[in-house]
Design a protein around this motif. Structure first.
Motif, PDB file in Angstrom:
ATOM      1  N   TYR A  73       0.817  -1.212   0.000  1.00 50.44           N
ATOM      2  CA  TYR A  73       0.000   0.000   0.000  1.00 50.44           C
ATOM      3  C   TYR A  73       0.855   1.267   0.000  1.00 50.44           C
ATOM      4  N   TYR A 129       0.404   4.392  -2.662  1.00 55.73           N
ATOM      5  CA  TYR A 129       0.215   5.801  -2.273  1.00 55.73           C
ATOM      6  C   TYR A 129       1.326   6.675  -2.866  1.00 55.73           C
ATOM      7  N   LYS A 175       0.734   7.228  -6.523  1.00 55.48           N
ATOM      8  CA  LYS A 175      -0.343   8.199  -6.750  1.00 55.48           C
ATOM      9  C   LYS A 175       0.236   9.606  -6.838  1.00 55.48           C
ATOM     10  N   LYS A 176       1.169   9.927  -5.943  1.00 57.78           N
ATOM     11  CA  LYS A 176       1.818  11.239  -5.993  1.00 57.78           C
ATOM     12  C   LYS A 176       2.660  11.375  -7.261  1.00 57.78           C
ATOM     13  N   THR A 182       0.682  11.790 -10.686  1.00 62.21           N
ATOM     14  CA  THR A 182       0.056  13.107 -10.836  1.00 62.21           C
ATOM     15  C   THR A 182       0.959  14.047 -11.613  1.00 62.21           C
ATOM     16  N   LEU A 191      -7.736  -0.141  -3.192  1.00 67.79           N
ATOM     17  CA  LEU A 191      -6.989   1.089  -2.903  1.00 67.79           C
ATOM     18  C   LEU A 191      -6.712   1.870  -4.185  1.00 67.79           C
ATOM     19  N   LYS A 229      -9.836   3.579  -5.099  1.00 69.14           N
ATOM     20  CA  LYS A 229     -10.103   4.667  -4.153  1.00 69.14           C
ATOM     21  C   LYS A 229      -9.265   5.894  -4.476  1.00 69.14           C
ATOM     22  N   LEU A 230      -8.019   5.687  -4.900  1.00 68.17           N
ATOM     23  CA  LEU A 230      -7.115   6.801  -5.206  1.00 68.17           C
ATOM     24  C   LEU A 230      -7.295   7.330  -6.628  1.00 68.17           C
ATOM     25  N   ASN A 231      -8.181   6.698  -7.384  1.00 72.58           N
ATOM     26  CA  ASN A 231      -8.467   7.132  -8.761  1.00 72.58           C
ATOM     27  C   ASN A 231      -7.213   7.186  -9.638  1.00 72.58           C
ATOM     28  N   ILE A 232      -6.351   6.184  -9.497  1.00 72.55           N
ATOM     29  CA  ILE A 232      -5.185   6.098 -10.382  1.00 72.55           C
ATOM     30  C   ILE A 232      -5.681   5.593 -11.740  1.00 72.55           C
TER      31      ILE A 232
END
Length: 400
Positions: free
Chosen positions: A236, A240, A243-244, A247, A269, A272-275
């Motif tokens: 996880y 995360y 995800k950064k 972007t 996940l 949820k993070l909309n990757i």
């Protein structure tokens, strides 16, 4: 007269059971040194990653069916080296079947001077009163030696007995070989006699190769082949961090292998993070020769971010000249290895993200890749691993 060589040439060694190919690679390296060593596997392996053909065979992995519940009956129809022995394990016939299994093991074990007992062979070796050396690749984390041990995957009554027997087999062992530096503290607290041994990585096979261009439309490709088991791997955190990263770097790709108890949690996940789906791809578990191709097609490999040491993924990727981002505990690794590895060390989400950003630079990737391969050739050399095994065998037989 060279007594050392006489001892080695007359020694009969069995590497029993083959968790994640550790025993196969060690047996192969021993035989290349002229040592009379065999490998024992069962006809009912718990996952496909323990089947020798997964390491060296030119096969389609799908022939075994479900990789986490493989159809091992196919082994009867495949040509295996004569030094690979198969013991029959069929638990569907009930508990009494284990008596027949133990009898068959006893017949096999008595032909060897020393048994290097991979999980769960130390339990059987103890019950059969054999000369054995447990080979621990992280099992001790799950054994009740301390209050903080990890719970077993299954909490059935049988598994509780099994783990108690495994614990007892460690306590009775004269010496234990262990591969994971982070477990040294547990061994020391339990007052067990141990010897560190690195994983055997054949660097002639795990080697850099030209890219075939599978992902040529992406600017940078991250590959995380680790199983989805969050408590051990910290998957996880990598998600995360990515995800950064994505972007800012919209033309990047994050590859993962679709296996592990927490695979569903990982996918939840990601949603949820909309990757974006174009930036995330899952691939099926693959035999090692295809894994080597995937290492070489990627730019950066991510491994695990919780325990503080590595399994085989990290040195395999490093041997392919790939930079690796993972977390390792410098203190315990320094106790076990001659030098610290050229790994992009990261524990937190922010640290992982920072290392991802660093790897955007091709020169950084080249530097860590080249240094990493040289480090693995020195520190995970199969010949070094064989030397440690032979030394342990000599100590065991001398004490017996």
């Amino acid at each position: 007269m060279d007594l050392k060589n006489i001892f080695v040439s007359t020694l009969r060694i069995l590497n029993a059971f083959n968790t994640c190919q550790d025993a196969y690679n060690v047996t192969k390296a021993m035989r290349q040194r002229g040592i009379d060593a065999d490998l024992l596997i069962t006809n009912k392996e718990s996952n496909v990653f323990s089947i020798p053909l997964w390491e060296d065979g030119e096969i389609n992995g799908k022939i075994f069916g479900d990789p986490l519940n493989p159809n091992c009956s196919i082994l009867e129809h495949l040509k295996l080296p004569e030094w690979i022995k198969i013991v029959n394990l069929n638990t569907k016939l009930g508990p009494l079947r284990y008596l027949d299994f133990l009898k068959e093991l006893c017949t096999i074990f008595k032909n060897y001077d020393v048994i290097f007992a991979h999980v769960p062979a130390s339990m059987y070796s103890m019950l059969l009163r054999c000369s054995y050396i447990p080979y621990d690749a992280g099992l001790i984390r799950y054994l009740p030696f301390s209050k903080n041990y990890l719970p077993p995957y299954k909490k059935r009554f049988y598994h509780n007995i099994k783990y108690q027997l495994l614990k007892k087999s460690y306590e009775k062992a004269k010496i234990i070989l262990f591969t994971n530096p982070d477990t040294l503290r547990i061994f020391n607290e339990a007052k067990l006699r141990v010897q560190f041994v690195p994983f055997a990585i054949p660097h002639d096979k795990y080697a850099p190769k030209p890219k075939k261009g599978l992902f040529k439309n992406y600017d940078i490709v991250f590959f995380m082949p680790s199983r989805h088991h969050w408590v051990e791997k910290g998957n996880y955190k990598a998600i995360y961090a990515y995800k950064k990263f994505v972007t800012k770097h919209k033309n990047s790709l994050f590859l993962m292998v679709a296996w592990g108890n927490d695979l569903v949690r990982t996918k939840e996940l990601i949603n949820k993070l909309n990757i974006p789906s174009k930036n995330i791809k899952f691939v099926d578990p693959m035999p090692k020769r295809k894994l080597i191709d995937m290492f070489n097609e990627s730019d950066v490999v991510l491994d695990q971010f919780t325990l503080g040491s590595w399994g085989t993924t990290t040195p395999e990727a490093m041997s392919c000249c790939k930079p690796v981002i993972m977390y390792y505990n410098k203190e315990v690794v320094k106790e076990c290895f001659r030098s610290l590895p050229p790994i992009l060390n990261a524990y937190t989400i922010d640290e992982i993200y920072e290392k991802m950003e660093l790897c955007v630079d091709p020169q950084v990737r080249q530097k860590y890749g080249v240094q990493g391969r040289e480090w693995v050739k020195k520190n995970h050399n199969p010949s070094l691993v064989v030397d440690i095994h032979i030394k342990a065998a000599k100590e065991l037989l001398r004490e017996n």
